[in-house]
Scaffold this active site. Sequence first.
Site, PDB file in Angstrom:
ATOM      1  N   LYS A  19      25.223  62.349  49.384  1.00  0.00           N
ATOM      2  CA  LYS A  19      24.334  63.322  50.041  1.00  0.00           C
ATOM      3  C   LYS A  19      25.053  64.663  50.192  1.00  0.00           C
ATOM      4  O   LYS A  19      24.513  65.714  49.849  1.00  0.00           O
ATOM      5  CB  LYS A  19      23.943  62.753  51.411  1.00  0.00           C
TER       6      LYS A  19
ATOM      7  N   LEU B 182      30.523  49.837  42.985  1.00  0.00           N
ATOM      8  CA  LEU B 182      30.702  48.427  42.579  1.00  0.00           C
ATOM      9  C   LEU B 182      31.526  47.628  43.584  1.00  0.00           C
ATOM     10  O   LEU B 182      31.658  46.411  43.430  1.00  0.00           O
ATOM     11  CB  LEU B 182      31.435  48.361  41.219  1.00  0.00           C
TER      12      LEU B 182
ATOM     13  N   ARG C 268      34.079  31.579  39.078  1.00  0.00           N
ATOM     14  CA  ARG C 268      32.785  31.674  38.398  1.00  0.00           C
ATOM     15  C   ARG C 268      32.775  30.755  37.183  1.00  0.00           C
ATOM     16  O   ARG C 268      33.816  30.413  36.629  1.00  0.00           O
ATOM     17  CB  ARG C 268      32.501  33.129  38.024  1.00  0.00           C
TER      18      ARG C 268
ATOM     19  N   VAL D 239      36.137  50.736  51.039  1.00  0.00           N
ATOM     20  CA  VAL D 239      34.864  51.478  51.170  1.00  0.00           C
ATOM     21  C   VAL D 239      34.232  51.360  52.547  1.00  0.00           C
ATOM     22  O   VAL D 239      33.280  52.082  52.850  1.00  0.00           O
ATOM     23  CB  VAL D 239      33.794  51.065  50.117  1.00  0.00           C
TER      24      VAL D 239
ATOM     25  N   TYR E 169      26.400  37.746  51.016  1.00  0.00           N
ATOM     26  CA  TYR E 169      26.347  38.510  49.755  1.00  0.00           C
ATOM     27  C   TYR E 169      24.907  38.944  49.469  1.00  0.00           C
ATOM     28  O   TYR E 169      24.632  40.131  49.284  1.00  0.00           O
ATOM     29  CB  TYR E 169      26.888  37.630  48.635  1.00  0.00           C
TER      30      TYR E 169
HETATM   31  P1  NAD Z   1      35.202  41.807  41.020  1.00  0.00           P
HETATM   32  O1  NAD Z   1      35.471  40.972  42.220  1.00  0.00           O
HETATM   33  O2  NAD Z   1      36.071  41.639  39.825  1.00  0.00           O
HETATM   34  O3  NAD Z   1      35.216  43.348  41.393  1.00  0.00           O
HETATM   35  C1  NAD Z   1      34.930  43.859  42.662  1.00  0.00           C
HETATM   36  C2  NAD Z   1      35.946  44.942  42.973  1.00  0.00           C
HETATM   37  O4  NAD Z   1      35.655  45.512  44.265  1.00  0.00           O
HETATM   38  C3  NAD Z   1      37.381  44.397  43.052  1.00  0.00           C
HETATM   39  O5  NAD Z   1      38.242  45.225  42.328  1.00  0.00           O
HETATM   40  C4  NAD Z   1      37.683  44.423  44.546  1.00  0.00           C
HETATM   41  O6  NAD Z   1      39.066  44.530  44.826  1.00  0.00           O
HETATM   42  C5  NAD Z   1      36.872  45.620  45.005  1.00  0.00           C
HETATM   43  N1  NAD Z   1      36.541  45.578  46.426  1.00  0.00           N
HETATM   44  C6  NAD Z   1      36.039  44.529  47.136  1.00  0.00           C
HETATM   45  N2  NAD Z   1      35.859  44.891  48.420  1.00  0.00           N
HETATM   46  C7  NAD Z   1      36.241  46.199  48.512  1.00  0.00           C
HETATM   47  C8  NAD Z   1      36.294  47.121  49.575  1.00  0.00           C
HETATM   48  N3  NAD Z   1      35.920  46.782  50.823  1.00  0.00           N
HETATM   49  N4  NAD Z   1      36.754  48.379  49.337  1.00  0.00           N
HETATM   50  C9  NAD Z   1      37.149  48.733  48.090  1.00  0.00           C
HETATM   51  N5  NAD Z   1      37.135  47.884  47.030  1.00  0.00           N
HETATM   52  C10 NAD Z   1      36.678  46.638  47.250  1.00  0.00           C
HETATM   53  O7  NAD Z   1      33.691  41.550  40.640  1.00  0.00           O
HETATM   54  P2  NAD Z   1      32.808  42.102  39.432  1.00  0.00           P
HETATM   55  O8  NAD Z   1      32.254  40.939  38.741  1.00  0.00           O
HETATM   56  O9  NAD Z   1      33.535  43.139  38.674  1.00  0.00           O
HETATM   57  O10 NAD Z   1      31.614  42.787  40.238  1.00  0.00           O
HETATM   58  C11 NAD Z   1      31.498  44.189  40.393  1.00  0.00           C
HETATM   59  C12 NAD Z   1      30.177  44.514  41.090  1.00  0.00           C
HETATM   60  O11 NAD Z   1      29.087  44.022  40.307  1.00  0.00           O
HETATM   61  C13 NAD Z   1      30.052  43.873  42.476  1.00  0.00           C
HETATM   62  O12 NAD Z   1      29.417  44.790  43.345  1.00  0.00           O
HETATM   63  C14 NAD Z   1      29.152  42.679  42.224  1.00  0.00           C
HETATM   64  O13 NAD Z   1      28.415  42.337  43.378  1.00  0.00           O
HETATM   65  C15 NAD Z   1      28.257  43.197  41.117  1.00  0.00           C
HETATM   66  N6  NAD Z   1      27.699  42.078  40.328  1.00  0.00           N
HETATM   67  C16 NAD Z   1      28.494  41.362  39.471  1.00  0.00           C
HETATM   68  C17 NAD Z   1      27.941  40.298  38.768  1.00  0.00           C
HETATM   69  C18 NAD Z   1      28.759  39.490  37.798  1.00  0.00           C
HETATM   70  O14 NAD Z   1      28.211  38.538  37.208  1.00  0.00           O
HETATM   71  N7  NAD Z   1      30.011  39.792  37.532  1.00  0.00           N
HETATM   72  C19 NAD Z   1      26.599  39.945  38.951  1.00  0.00           C
HETATM   73  C20 NAD Z   1      25.844  40.680  39.852  1.00  0.00           C
HETATM   74  C21 NAD Z   1      26.398  41.765  40.525  1.00  0.00           C
HETATM   75  N1  UDP Z   2      29.308  26.110  38.487  1.00  0.00           N
HETATM   76  C1  UDP Z   2      29.734  24.887  37.989  1.00  0.00           C
HETATM   77  N2  UDP Z   2      31.064  24.668  37.857  1.00  0.00           N
HETATM   78  C2  UDP Z   2      32.001  25.610  38.183  1.00  0.00           C
HETATM   79  C3  UDP Z   2      31.567  26.855  38.675  1.00  0.00           C
HETATM   80  C4  UDP Z   2      30.201  27.071  38.830  1.00  0.00           C
HETATM   81  O1  UDP Z   2      28.930  24.007  37.669  1.00  0.00           O
HETATM   82  O2  UDP Z   2      33.202  25.323  38.020  1.00  0.00           O
HETATM   83  C5  UDP Z   2      27.863  26.347  38.597  1.00  0.00           C
HETATM   84  C6  UDP Z   2      27.379  26.881  39.953  1.00  0.00           C
HETATM   85  O3  UDP Z   2      27.120  25.812  40.841  1.00  0.00           O
HETATM   86  C7  UDP Z   2      26.138  27.639  39.541  1.00  0.00           C
HETATM   87  C8  UDP Z   2      26.463  28.174  38.152  1.00  0.00           C
HETATM   88  O4  UDP Z   2      27.533  27.359  37.671  1.00  0.00           O
HETATM   89  O5  UDP Z   2      25.040  26.768  39.443  1.00  0.00           O
HETATM   90  C9  UDP Z   2      26.890  29.638  38.140  1.00  0.00           C
HETATM   91  O6  UDP Z   2      27.930  29.775  39.085  1.00  0.00           O
HETATM   92  P1  UDP Z   2      28.696  31.157  39.332  1.00  0.00           P
HETATM   93  O7  UDP Z   2      29.536  30.963  40.552  1.00  0.00           O
HETATM   94  O8  UDP Z   2      29.360  31.586  38.082  1.00  0.00           O
HETATM   95  O9  UDP Z   2      27.547  32.235  39.600  1.00  0.00           O
HETATM   96  P2  UDP Z   2      26.252  32.251  40.549  1.00  0.00           P
HETATM   97  O10 UDP Z   2      26.018  30.912  41.168  1.00  0.00           O
HETATM   98  O11 UDP Z   2      26.573  33.291  41.566  1.00  0.00           O
HETATM   99  O12 UDP Z   2      25.174  32.610  39.627  1.00  0.00           O
END
Ligand code: NAD
Ligand code: UDP
Length: 317
Positions: free
Chosen positions: A104, A72, A185, A58, A144
């Site tokens: 757009k 995403l 995570r 992207v 991020y």
């Molecule tokens: P993920 O890492 O599984 O998915 C992200 C996807 O984006 C992957 O398939 C990756 O290959 C692709 N990607 C990364 N950089 C790219 C680039 N430059 N060009 C094209 N593709 C690219 O993570 P996810 O958990 O599925 O997250 C999806 C979206 O939701 C992200 O934008 C993330 O910031 C947002 N989000 C997720 C969570 C969560 O808890 N999972 C929380 C808050 C926000």
């Molecule tokens: N965390 C943890 N053990 C792990 C991975 C994460 O204790 O093996 C903790 C981390 O420090 C954070 C919380 O779990 O306080 C959630 O972490 P995650 O990376 O899933 O998401 P985020 O911090 O982005 O909310």
Amino acid sequence: MKRILVTGGAGFIGSHLCERLLAQGCDVVCLDNFFTGSKQNIIHLIGNNYFELVRHDVTDPYKAEVDEIYNLACPASPIHYQYNAIKTVKTSVMGAINMLGLAKRLNAKILQASTSEVYGDPTIHPQVESYWGNVNPIGERACYDEGKRLAETLFMSYNRQNHVKTKIIRIFNTYGPRMMPNDGRVVSNFIVQALTNKPITIYGSGEQTRSFQYVDDLVEGMIRVMSTPDSFTSPVNIGNPGEFTIKQLADKVISMTGSHSKIEYKPLPSDDPVKRRPDISLAQSELGWNPTVNLEQGLAKTIAYFEDYLKHNKLEF
Ligand code: NAD
Ligand code: UDP
């Protein structure tokens, strides 16, 4: 038939969204550079005539004729977004500019997958959309957090200046099948550790809290936000308000898996937020949305997924 572009469509959340949009009868273009996503996540969709997979980054402009864009693309796990911090900023910011430019030109609706990380280490609790956040702009999470904050700024600016139909959702910690087992995570880490009877790694005291939402609830929220009237541009929290300490999560996973794992305490990463819980009143009033899957139900489905995954795959870490 609606034509929809999902960037990051081969990732954890993106793959569930593509699946759901296809089930609703949409024509889906899934764009991904496979940094953290994989073909495995969407392999069951390949062969569907209404599903197209495009390998693309992207940060480079992309053209296609679509009606809606879900943006995403961005690594979401701290270990992955910190692996190449500069690339993470470029993905958030240049990715947003490229996709907003496309929206757009096409007069398409575009939704940004923002995050609860825009609130940083929050000083108000639970977090409401009107809270501006408490983010360290030079810390290890900044690539991020600030990238996502700037993407929100771009979305609002394209809306005000160019009348692009923008939507912003702030996603709180989401889990479910197809998280990568080595993604870092907390939910995937704890489940894989428990199922393999390895130590459960708690960072810090384990008293920090998070609110965990099951992926199906999120996908429902995303689709509802996309279908709000064009005049609705406010960011919306999408998360499950059930709040748990990380220690409580560890205990739950151990008991639900019947694991022999012991808890191992490790240092807390820098700028790790102390607490997090969404105020979802806006999603409730504007979208009539509520989470429907509680932590135990969602963990049971996710544990079943990883049990099956571990039967058929070797862990690579
Ligand atoms: P993920 O890492 O599984 O998915 C992200 C996807 O984006 C992957 O398939 C990756 O290959 C692709 N990607 C990364 N950089 C790219 C680039 N430059 N060009 C094209 N593709 C690219 O993570 P996810 O958990 O599925 O997250 C999806 C979206 O939701 C992200 O934008 C993330 O910031 C947002 N989000 C997720 C969570 C969560 O808890 N999972 C929380 C808050 C926000
Ligand atoms: N965390 C943890 N053990 C792990 C991975 C994460 O204790 O093996 C903790 C981390 O420090 C954070 C919380 O779990 O306080 C959630 O972490 P995650 O990376 O899933 O998401 P985020 O911090 O982005 O909310």
